[in-house]
Design a protein around this motif. Structure first.
Motif, short mmCIF file in Angstrom:
data_model
loop_
_atom_site.label_atom_id
_atom_site.label_comp_id
_atom_site.label_asym_id
_atom_site.label_seq_id
_atom_site.Cartn_x
_atom_site.Cartn_y
_atom_site.Cartn_z
N ARG A 136 -7.40 -0.94 -9.04
CA ARG A 136 -7.87 -0.52 -7.73
C ARG A 136 -6.99 0.61 -7.26
O ARG A 136 -5.76 0.52 -7.28
N GLU A 137 -7.58 1.67 -6.88
CA GLU A 137 -6.79 2.76 -6.31
C GLU A 137 -6.93 2.71 -4.81
O GLU A 137 -8.02 2.86 -4.28
N GLY A 138 -5.89 2.41 -4.18
CA GLY A 138 -5.92 2.36 -2.72
C GLY A 138 -5.66 0.99 -2.20
O GLY A 138 -4.55 0.63 -1.93
N ARG A 174 1.97 7.99 -5.46
CA ARG A 174 1.42 9.27 -5.05
C ARG A 174 2.08 9.70 -3.74
O ARG A 174 1.98 9.00 -2.73
N ASP A 231 3.42 7.95 -12.14
CA ASP A 231 1.98 8.05 -11.94
C ASP A 231 1.43 6.96 -11.03
O ASP A 231 0.29 7.07 -10.55
N TRP A 232 2.20 5.92 -10.73
CA TRP A 232 1.72 4.86 -9.85
C TRP A 232 2.17 5.04 -8.41
O TRP A 232 1.87 4.21 -7.55
N TRP A 242 5.24 7.19 -0.27
CA TRP A 242 4.37 7.26 -1.43
C TRP A 242 3.25 6.24 -1.28
O TRP A 242 3.47 5.14 -0.74
N ARG A 243 2.08 6.59 -1.78
CA ARG A 243 0.97 5.65 -1.87
C ARG A 243 1.11 4.88 -3.18
O ARG A 243 1.33 5.47 -4.23
N ILE A 271 -0.30 3.03 -6.20
CA ILE A 271 -1.54 2.95 -6.94
C ILE A 271 -1.54 1.65 -7.74
O ILE A 271 -0.72 1.48 -8.66
N HIS A 272 -2.44 0.75 -7.40
CA HIS A 272 -2.49 -0.55 -8.05
C HIS A 272 -3.40 -0.53 -9.27
O HIS A 272 -4.40 0.20 -9.29
N ASP A 315 0.82 -1.21 0.00
CA ASP A 315 0.00 0.00 0.00
C ASP A 315 0.85 1.26 0.00
O ASP A 315 0.43 2.30 -0.49
N TYR A 316 2.05 1.16 0.59
CA TYR A 316 2.94 2.30 0.68
C TYR A 316 4.35 1.89 0.27
O TYR A 316 4.77 0.74 0.46
#
Length: 578
Positions: free
Chosen positions: A572-574, A554, A551-552, A565-566, A568-569, A518-519
Motif C-alpha cells: 500500500r502506498e500511502g 519519500r 526507497d521506502w 518523510w512519507r 511507503i508501506h 504514515d510519516y
C-alpha cells in the motif's frame, strides 16, 4: 510578600517572554499535562489518564488528575470570554504564577515562624533568586513539580507550628496530596514524618500531632486514591499510590498510634516503638510488592534503560550532572544548613527545638537532592528560610559599618550571596576547562524548539513516527497521532521508537512499518537526535542526516528546519494519510 511575588513574577515574565508569546512549553511533560487537561475537558473520563493518540490508543499513564484541576478551572472560566486557545494560553501562564505565590507565601511564613520579621525578606529574596526553584514555578511550567513543592512546604510549615492534633491533620492531608500527585514525593514525605517522629521522641507532648498526622496521611491517601483512580483503585503499581503503598501507610499509621500510646515509658522506649513501626511498614511492602523495592524503572528493557532513562538527568544524582548545575542546585541547601545551625545556636526557649526539627528536615532534603536532581527545587525552597538566618546577620553587620564606602561595598557583597547557587555556577563557568569533543557533522539547519514541528499541522492527519522527547508537543500542536513519549509504563513503544532511529536501515524499516506510521518526522540538532546519531553512526537517523535516501521513505517538503518523510508501506502506498 505580595511585592516580592510581583517582582519575581515580572522578572520571570520578561525572561520568558519569547516562549510565552509563542506558547512554547519548556518540557515534554508540560505539553503532556496540557494534553491531559484538553482531553479531559473534551470528554475523556476523569479516571482515564491514558493518552489515546499514542501507540494505537494503548498508552497508559500513571499521572494524577489533581494537577489538572487548577488548569482546567482557569480554562473553563475564561473560554467563554477568550475562546479555548487563548484560555489555554492564559492558564499556562497564570497557574504557575499562582503556584509561585503559594510557595513564596509559605516560605515567608516558615521564615517568620523560625526568626520573626527579620528573616522574611531575606528568605523571599533568596527563594526568588534560586534557579532550580524558580524554574519549576515559572510561566509555562505546568507539570506537577510546582505543586509538589507547595505541599511539601505546607507540611514543613505545620511541622514547626503548635504541636496539636489540628496541625497533625493538616500536615497529613498535605502529605497525602503530595503523594497522590506523584510518588516522587515519597522521600521528602518520609523525611517530614521522620522529623516529626524524632521530635516526639524528645518532646512527648508532640504525640497528638504525630498520631493525627500519620492517621490523616493514611486516611487521606485512601480517600484521594478513590477520588482519582475510581475503578483502578486496586490496580497494583510501583510508580503511583496503589494498594501496597496504601497498606504501608496504614501499617505505619497504626504502628505510630500504638507507639504514641506507649510514649510514657521514656525516650528509649519511644525510639524502639518507632523502629518497630518502621520495620512493620517495610515488611508490609516486602510482603505485598517486593518488586517495588527496586523502583519503577528496574523493569525497563536494557535498550530503553541505557538510551532513554540514563539520559533523563533530572532523575540522576548530583555527581552525574554538569558541575555548574549541581552547584546551582546544592549551594543554597548547604547555605541553609549553615543558617539552620546558626539559628539553632542563638535560639532560646521554644524556638530552639523548632530550629532543630527544621535543620533535620533540611539535612534530609539536601541528601535527597544529592541522590535525585529533581528534588533540588524542594530542597532550595526549604533552604531559603534557614539560609536567611546568616544572610540577615551578614546584612546587619554590613549596615553597621560606620564609613559609607565600606558599608556600601559590604552590603553589595552580602546581597550577592543571596544567590549562592548562581554565584557558584558562574564561578565554575568562568574556570578554564577543556573544550568538549564534538561529533557534529551535519550541515542541516537545527531546530530551535519543538514549535518547529508545528508545520506538520498542514499535512493530512496520520501517524507520525517521531522522537520521544518531541512527541507530546507534536500531539499538542497538530492533529496527528504518534508512537511514544518518555513515559516508562510504555517501554515497548519507546523501544520501537529508539530502534527505528538507531538500528540499521533494514531493521529500522521493520520497526517503523510495524507501527503503521504514515510519516517519519525529526527535528535535527535536538539533543535526542544528536544522541541517536552519536550512539549509532550507521543507524537510520545518522544516515538520513548525512543525506542518504531510501526507497521506502519519500521526502515531504515543509517550512523550516524540521525534516519529514512519507513512509511507503508494502502493498500500500500511502495508507491513512493521502
Amino acid at each position: 510578600m505580595l511585592g516580592g511575588w510581583a517582582l519575581t513574577s515580572l522578572v520571570l515574565l520578561v525572561a520568558g517572554w519569547g516562549a510565552i508569546v509563542s506558547r512554547t512549553l519548556p518540557d515534554a511533560d508540560d505539553s503532556m499535562r496540557l494534553l491531559e487537561v484538553r482531553d479531559w475537558l473534551a470528554g475523556q473520563g476523569w479516571f482515564d489518564v491514558g493518552q489515546h493518540r499514542l501507540n494505537g490508543g494503548n498508552f497508559p499513564m500513571h499521572w494524577s488528575r489533581l494537577v489538572d484541576l487548577p488548569l482546567a478551572a482557569v480554562i473553563v472560566l475564561l473560554r467563554p470570554l477568550l475562546g479555548v486557545p487563548l484560555a489555554e494560553h492564559v492558564a499556562v501562564v497564570m497557574v504557575p504564577l499562582l503556584t509561585l505565590l503559594a510557595a513564596l507565601a509559605l516560605i515567608a511564613s516558615i521564615a517568620h515562624r523560625l526568626g520573626d520579621d527579620p528573616l522574611v525578606m531575606p528568605a523571599m529574596l533568596m527563594a526568588g533568586l534560586t534557579i532550580p526553584l524558580t524554574f519549576q514555578l515559572s510561566p509555562l511550567r505546568i507539570d506537577h513539580h510546582g505543586w509538589q513543592i507547595v505541599f511539601a512546604l505546607v507540611a514543613a510549615r505545620v511541622l514547626i507550628a503548635r504541636p496539636d492534633g489540628r496541625s497533625g491533620l493538616l500536615a497529613g492531608a498535605a502529605l497525602a496530596t503530595l503523594l497522590t500527585i506523584s510518588l516522587e514525593g515519597l522521600p521528602i514525605a518520609a523525611a517530614i514524618c521522620g522529623a516529626a517522629a524524632l521530635a516526639w521522641v524528645v518532646q512527648p507532648q508532640r504525640g497528638a500531632m504525630l498520631r493525627s498526622m500519620m492517621l490523616a496521611l493514611a486516611g487521606g491517601a485512601i480517600i484521594l486514591q478513590a477520588a482519582t483512580r475510581g475503578p483502578g483503585f486496586w490496580q497494583p503499581a510501583c510508580d503511583a499510590l496503589a494498594p501496597a503503598w496504601l497498606a504501608v501507610l496504614g501499617v505505619a499509621a497504626l504502628g505510630v498510634t500504638i507507639a504514641v500510646a506507649a510514649g510514657r515509658f521514656g525516650p528509649i522506649a519511644r525510639l524502639a516503638a518507632l523502629g518497630a513501626a518502621a520495620v512493620a511498614a517495610g515488611a508490609t511492602l516486602l510482603m505485598l510488592a517486593p518488586g517495588c523495592l527496586a523502583g519503577p524503572f528496574a523493569t525497563l528493557p536494557p535498550l530503553v534503560y541505557r538510551v532513554w532513562y540514563l539520559a533523563v538527568l533530572e532523575g540522576r544524582p548530583a555527581w552525574e550532572q554538569e558541575p555548574a548545575w549541581a552547584a546551582a542546585t546544592l549551594a543554597l541547601p548547604f547555605a541553609g544548613l549553615i543558617g539552620a545551625a546558626l539559628g539553632w545556636r542563638v535560639a532560646t526557649g521554644e524556638a530552639r527545638p523548632r530550629w532543630a526539627m527544621f535543620a533535620l528536615l533540611l539535612l534530609a532534603a539536601t541528601l535527597i537532592a544529592l541522590a535525585v536532581s529533581r528534588a533540588g527545587a524542594t530542597a532550595n525552597a526549604l533552604a531559603a528560610p534557614a539560609a536567611a538566618a546568616w544572610l540577615a546577620r551578614l546584612l546587619t553587620r554590613a549596615r553597621g559599618l560606620t564609613r559609607p564606602t565600606p558599608r556600601i561595598v559590604a552590603t553589595v557583597a552580602v546581597l550577592a550571596l543571596a544567590a549562592p547557587g548562581t554565584l557558584a555556577a558562574a564561578v565554575l563557568h568562568a574556570m578554564p576547562h577543556d573544550a568538549a569533543a564534538t561529533t557534529q557533522i551535519s550541515h542541516r539547519p537545527s531546530c530551535t524548539s519543538t514549535r518547529d514541528l508545528r508545520v506538520l499541522a498542514a499535512l493530512p492527519p496520520g501517524i507520525v513516527f517521531a522522537p520521544i522527547d518531541v512527541t507530546p508537543a507534536l500531539l499538542l500542536d497538530t492533529p496527528h497521532r504518534a508512537i511514544a513519549g518518555g513515559y516508562h509504563r510504555n517501554a515497548a513503544a519507546m523501544a520501537r521508537v529508539i530502534t527505528g532511529f538507531i538500528a540499521p536501515p533494514a531493521r529500522a524499516k521493520a520497526a517503523i512499518v510495524a507501527t503503521s506510521a504514515d510519516y517519519l518526522a525529526v527535528c535535527p540538532g535536538m539533543q535526542e537526535m544528536v544522541a541517536y546519531r552519536d550512539r549509532a553512526p550507521d543507524g537510520l537517523w545518522a544516515r538520513l542526516e548525512r543525506g542518504e535516501r531510501f526507497d521506502w521513505l519519500r521526502p515531504v517538503r515543509v517550512r523550516g528546519p524540521a525534516l519529514v518523510w512519507r513512509v511507503i508501506h508494502p502493498l500500500r502506498e500511502g495508507g491513512s494519510a493521502p
